[in-house]
Each structure stands twice: as structure tokens, then as C-alpha cells.
Write a protein that holds these residues in place. Structure first.
Motif, mmCIF file in Angstrom:
data_model
loop_
_atom_site.group_PDB
_atom_site.id
_atom_site.type_symbol
_atom_site.label_atom_id
_atom_site.label_comp_id
_atom_site.label_asym_id
_atom_site.label_seq_id
_atom_site.Cartn_x
_atom_site.Cartn_y
_atom_site.Cartn_z
ATOM 1 N N THR A 132 0.867 -1.165 0.000
ATOM 2 C CA THR A 132 0.000 0.000 0.000
ATOM 3 C C THR A 132 0.905 1.216 0.000
ATOM 4 O OG1 THR A 132 -1.779 -1.121 1.191
ATOM 5 C CG2 THR A 132 -1.761 1.275 1.291
ATOM 6 N N GLU A 133 0.693 2.122 -0.952
ATOM 7 C CA GLU A 133 1.493 3.340 -1.036
ATOM 8 C C GLU A 133 0.577 4.549 -1.042
ATOM 9 O OE1 GLU A 133 4.652 5.657 -3.985
ATOM 10 O OE2 GLU A 133 4.158 3.550 -4.371
ATOM 11 N N ILE A 134 0.831 5.442 -0.105
ATOM 12 C CA ILE A 134 0.086 6.695 -0.006
ATOM 13 C C ILE A 134 1.047 7.827 -0.337
ATOM 14 C CG2 ILE A 134 -1.159 8.269 1.518
ATOM 15 C CD1 ILE A 134 -1.979 5.816 3.164
ATOM 16 N N ARG A 135 0.633 8.685 -1.223
ATOM 17 C CA ARG A 135 1.438 9.842 -1.617
ATOM 18 C C ARG A 135 0.934 11.047 -0.830
ATOM 19 N NH1 ARG A 135 6.291 10.148 -3.588
ATOM 20 N NH2 ARG A 135 6.602 11.934 -4.915
ATOM 21 N N VAL A 136 1.845 11.818 -0.247
ATOM 22 C CA VAL A 136 1.505 13.007 0.528
ATOM 23 C C VAL A 136 2.217 14.191 -0.112
ATOM 24 C CG1 VAL A 136 1.587 14.120 2.794
ATOM 25 C CG2 VAL A 136 1.302 11.630 2.642
ATOM 26 N N LYS A 137 1.457 15.214 -0.458
ATOM 27 C CA LYS A 137 2.017 16.403 -1.118
ATOM 28 C C LYS A 137 1.672 17.649 -0.312
ATOM 29 C CE LYS A 137 2.010 19.078 -5.406
ATOM 30 N NZ LYS A 137 3.402 19.405 -5.344
#
Length: 149
Positions: A132-137
Motif C-alpha cells: 500500500t502506497e500513499i502519496r503526501v504532497k
């Protein structure tokens, strides 16, 4: 929730909102237990998010895939505790974002400390991905607002 709302997008919005409200409350608990100081940059913020996952969900995501500008990163989970006992119905596998509650939680917690971010899934174990990969910007630093009185 699927029974209460007419379409899957409304369910996704509700899951995100539920997480957002949780994050707004969890940040107070996190700050009081860790005596953390204000984050200096996004790297510091990422480390504190990692610490919070370890503290509340007993998982430690890997912080990776930093953008060259250091304003965007990924949290990669080998095991997502929210997916251990969940199976999505096959007709909703592509549209339902069950773990959207995590994105909302990150967003809510960071907004309480005046950081506006955007979060989205790049990979999801519930959709058949290996991690599971969550991108945070980072979007912007929010100003403290005081009443005019």
C-alpha cells in the motif's frame, strides 16, 4: 455506509471525512504523548507521521520517493492493518476507496498544525497490489487566524 448512500463516491467522501475528523482529534493526543515540537520541514513531518502510525496502528511505513523539491513523499506499507480482515465486493473493487480513512486522518491531523496537504493512493493491497502506497504532497502552510475582536 453502502446501504446509507446512493453511490460509491458518496461513501468514499464519507470515509475521507471520517478519517479527517479522527485526525483532528488524534493530533492532540499525539502531541501530548510525544511532546513534539513544530515541524521544521516536510522531512520532519514525514518522520512524525511515521511515528504516529507506529504509535496508533503498530505499523511503520517506509518513507520513500521524495520529490526533488522535498515537498512530496510516499508512505509505503508492507502490511496495512485496515485491510487484514477486509474483502471488497468484486463489483466495487475498482471504485471503493476503503482505506481513504487513512488519507483523511493524515489531512485532518496536519491541518490542525497549519499544514495543508493532499493525500492519495498510488497502490492499494485491497486492489491486488503487493504494498500500500500513499502519496503526501505539501500544498501550503496555513496562517493562524485570530478573531478580529
Amino acid at each position: 455506509m453502502l446501504r446509507d448512500f446512493e453511490n460509491v463516491e458518496d461513501v468514499n467522501k464519507q470515509l475521507e471525512r471520517l478519517g479527517y475528523n479522527m485526525g483532528m482529534r488524534l493530533i492532540e493526543d499525539y502531541l501530548s504523548k510525544t511532546n513534539s515540537s513544530r515541524c521544521l520541514d516536510m522531512r520532519d513531518t514525514a518522520e512524525k507521521i511515521q511515528s504516529a502510525f507506529r504509535m496508533y496502528l503498530n505499523v511503520q511505513p517506509t518513507i520513500t520517493n521524495w520529490a526533488p523539491s522535498a515537498d512530496e513523499f510516499s508512505l509505503v506499507f508492507d502490511n496495512n492493518p485496515l485491510t487484514e480482515f477486509v474483502e471488497l465486493p468484486s463489483d466495487l473493487n475498482t471504485s471503493l476507496r476503503y482505506c481513504g480513512i487513512i488519507n483523511g486522518c493524515i489531512r485532518g491531523a496536519l491541518e490542525m498544525v497549519q499544514l495543508e496537504v493532499q493525500c492519495w493512493f498510488v497502490q492499494d493491497q485491497l486492489k491486488g497490489d503487493s504494498t500500500t502506497e500513499i502519496r503526501v504532497k505539501f500544498i501550503r502552510k496555513m496562517d493562524d487566524t485570530l478573531p478580529e475582536d
